[in-house]
Design an enzyme around this catalytic site. Structure first.
Site, PDB file in Angstrom:
ATOM      1  CB  ILE A 152      -3.492  -7.183  -1.402  1.00 20.02           C
ATOM      2  CG1 ILE A 152      -3.126  -6.121  -0.372  1.00 20.02           C
ATOM      3  CG2 ILE A 152      -3.212  -8.581  -0.902  1.00 20.02           C
ATOM      4  CD1 ILE A 152      -3.996  -6.191   0.851  1.00 20.02           C
TER       5      ILE A 152
ATOM      6  CD  GLN B 153       0.797   0.232  -8.988  1.00 22.83           C
ATOM      7  OE1 GLN B 153       0.475  -0.594  -9.819  1.00 22.83           O
ATOM      8  NE2 GLN B 153       1.803   1.079  -9.191  1.00 22.83           N
ATOM      9  N   GLY B 154      -2.369   1.232  -4.854  1.00 20.41           N
ATOM     10  CA  GLY B 154      -3.190   2.437  -4.723  1.00 20.41           C
ATOM     11  C   GLY B 154      -2.525   3.569  -5.472  1.00 20.41           C
ATOM     12  CB  ALA B 155      -3.380   7.130  -5.733  1.00 17.52           C
ATOM     13  CD  GLU B 156      -0.455   8.845  -0.897  1.00 20.28           C
ATOM     14  OE1 GLU B 156       0.611   9.457  -0.867  1.00 20.28           O
ATOM     15  OE2 GLU B 156      -1.452   9.171  -0.245  1.00 20.28           O
TER      16      GLU B 156
ATOM     17  CE  LYS C 293      -1.266   3.881   2.568  1.00 22.18           C
ATOM     18  NZ  LYS C 293      -2.435   4.600   3.037  1.00 22.18           N
TER      19      LYS C 293
ATOM     20  CG  ASP D  69      -8.498   9.875  -0.855  1.00 19.66           C
ATOM     21  OD1 ASP D  69      -9.427  10.180  -1.612  1.00 19.66           O
ATOM     22  OD2 ASP D  69      -7.659   9.003  -1.137  1.00 19.66           O
TER      23      ASP D  69
END
Lengths: 349, 239
Positions: free
Chosen positions: B17, B19-22, B40, B141
């Site tokens: 769903i 693609q975050g930063a990490e 995750k 964050d």
């Protein structure tokens, strides 16, 4: 339209001549630079740097005009760095710009140094709307364009990454010629062991002073073997090269991480690296690997455009000039603090 | 009694769903096909030195899971943790049905006169962060993408709705009692606000005032935030 650009916010004095023709890429007529190099173990002081700029600005401008065959009457405007940067060097270049403006009867355009870097990077690489990582001796910013401004998404909370590298080079007595960062990069290529250094990322911001303190104390221990010789956890002796390698790997990983976070945040897959630290090939490589994992690409330039130069000031100034911007003589000041997001970017639609 | 670990090769369908930063975030199910879950996964970062990468991934997976469990135990709105596989870099957690504050803001602000409609949501954002800080948890964050608004009865957040604000993504979080860390947390959120929602900058005032009211130390942290703002590099001397 032709613009003369003068840059002297730090230890480089740059003079550039650029020509804009509607519908065509910008034409670089001249891009020359003279760098004030301080002895190993020392940084450049504002007073000495300003003196360097004052003594070199006239010969450099003459050479730029002569080399490019540009006549004074063909020049449309004179662009100079308004800020940010070191006060004294900025002033000496602003004075040169004002003098020429009066002498030749040409309008002045004051330019934000960071915007100069971004616009030059976009022009050279053809990157359309990238996330920009601007890394140099004085600045560390992750920037993206929105609503007529370059907005700062992340930045260093204390010292700039280039400043961290420069100061570490001083501790290790690595020469400042041609640049401390370049010499660290060469040493790092021979590094073997990765030492544990702090890793300080806060969202899209980061901090370098703690890392510098730790790596500086390791360097002191390496040089003096006091209180005991510096060894890796497996008992092998640590070398200068290992320290350079560890420092680069750590701080660059942080930079790539905050850039990636900004890319995920704004939904962009292009990244443009500008600024003096941006010509580090290891940083470019790491950025490339990250961009590839995201299905994007990295844009970077070489030292002619990454390191401070006059052409970027001429280019950004001429873009603003084309939109009708002029800096009146009485407003042709310079300032040490001038944020990237203060500039209204009229030329981007 | 512990639950059997999910078999990574099993046929549970996974849908990417985001693609975050990490991390890669999947929608999947946990144990039974009727329990929706969020997976995750932090893949290896090829750009990082393997030693550094392993150190960071392990640290972040464990610390995220611990913080979520700690927050959940104190009744702070965060997703429940189902399963942690730190060697593999994965966490299974509760599926939150809703949208991010960022999406809600963008949608509402796009409509004319939308600004008046989000005040109530801003207050709930301030209160949620306040509760987190009261528990000495610092997020690390905070952005409008890392705050979710839970759907109420299957309806998206509309004007002044009552959807619960849920805090997600604790990968950079830590436990800290220091005002400084909490103030930096707010500063990061403020900057994310002004850069992502330039038009909604003044709405952040509502977040801060709600934060200040929400717990005893709130006022002190807000004073500290003034100092943090002044410290940012290359601040304009004009303001």
């Amino acid at each position: 339209m032709i613009a003369l650009g003068l840059e002297g916010s730090a230890n480089k004095l740059g003079v550039g001549l650029i020509k804009h023709t509607p519908g065509q890429p910008a034409e670089i007529l001249s891009n020359i630079r003279h760098t004030f190099v301080s002895p190993p173990g020392e940084g450049f002081l504002p007073k000495d740097t300003a003196k360097h700029h004052r003594s070199w600005v006239v010969p450099l401008i003459k050479r730029a005009l002569k080399e490019s065959g540009t006549r004074v009457q063909d020049i449309d405007c004179i662009c100079y760095t308004k800020g940010p940067g070191m006060g004294a060097p900025l002033q000496s270049v602003a004075i040169a710009a004002r003098t020429l403006s009066l002498l030749w009867g040409k309008p002045l355009v004051g330019v934000n140094h960071c915007v100069g870097h971004i616009e030059m990077g976009r022009e050279i690489t053809g990157a359309d709307n990238p996330v920009v990582l601007y890394v140099s001796g004085g600045n560390t910013q992750v920037i993206a364009y929105a609503e007529q401004r370059y907005r700062i998404f992340g930045e260093a909370l204390d010292i700039a990454v280039g400043n961290c590298l420069d100061r570490f080079a001083r501790t290790l007595h690595i020469p400042n010629d041609p640049a401390p960062g370049y010499n660290i990069e060469q040493l790092a290529k021979r590094g073997q062991h990765l030492l544990d250094l702090p890793y300080t990322v806060k969202g899209m911001d980061c901090s370098f002073s703690g890392i510098l303190a730790v790596v500086d104390s390791l360097a002191t221990q390496l040089l003096t073997s006091h209180p005991k010789p510096l060894l890796t956890p497996s008992g092998e002796p640590v070398t200068k090269e290992d320290l350079c390698f560890s420092l680069q790997e750590t701080v660059f990983a942080m930079l790539v991480e905050i850039t990636e976070r900004a890319m995920a945040h704004v939904g962009s897959s292009q990244v443009l690296v500008v600024g003096g630290v941006g010509c580090n090939e290891r940083l470019q490589e790491m950025m490339g690997l990250m961009a590839a994992q995201r299905g994007g690409s990295v844009f970077a330039t070489d030292e002619r455009f990454c390191i401070d130069n006059g052409i970027m000031i001429a280019h950004a100034g001429l873009l603003a000039y084309g939109e009708g911007e002029r800096t009146p003589l009485e407003g042709s000041t310079c300032t040490q603090r001038f944020r990237t997001d203060e500039v209204l970017v009229r030329w981007r639609k | 009694m512990t639950a059997p670990p999910p078999d990574p090769s099993d046929a549970t369908p996974k849908t990417l769903i985001s693609q975050g930063a990490e991390a890669l975030v999947y929608r999947t199910t946990f144990l039974v096909p009727t329990l929706p879950a969020l997976l995750k996964h932090r893949p290896r970062k090829t750009y990082r030195h393997p030693t550094l990468d392993a150190r960071l991934t392990k640290h972040r997976v464990l610390s995220e899971a611990r913080l979520l469990v700690r927050a959940r135990g104190l009744g702070i709105p965060v997703p429940a943790v189902y399963f942690v596989d730190e060697a593999n870099g994965s966490i299974f957690m509760e599926w939150i049905d809703g949208s991010s504050v960022r999406q809600v803001l963008d949608a509402i602000l796009a409509s004319p006169g939308g600004e008046g409609k989000v005040d109530a949501m801003m207050v709930r954002v301030g209160e949620a962060v306040g509760r987190l800080h009261k528990a000495d948890i610092v997020h690390g964050d905070l952005t409008t993408s890392n705050l979710m608004v839970r759907k109420v009865g299957g309806v998206e957040e509309q004007e002044g709705g009552a959807g619960e604000v849920v805090l997600i993504d604790f990968g950079l979080g830590q436990v800290s009692t220091q005002e400084e860390d909490k103030a930096v947390d707010l500063y990061v959120l403020e900057r994310a606000f002004s850069s992502t929602h330039p038009k909604a900058e003044k709405l952040f005032e509502d977040v801060l005032s709600a934060y200040g009211r929400s717990w005893k130390g709130g006022k002190t942290v807000l004073r500290r935030l003034q100092d943090v703002r002044m410290r940012g590099r290359k601040r304009s001397m004009l303001g």
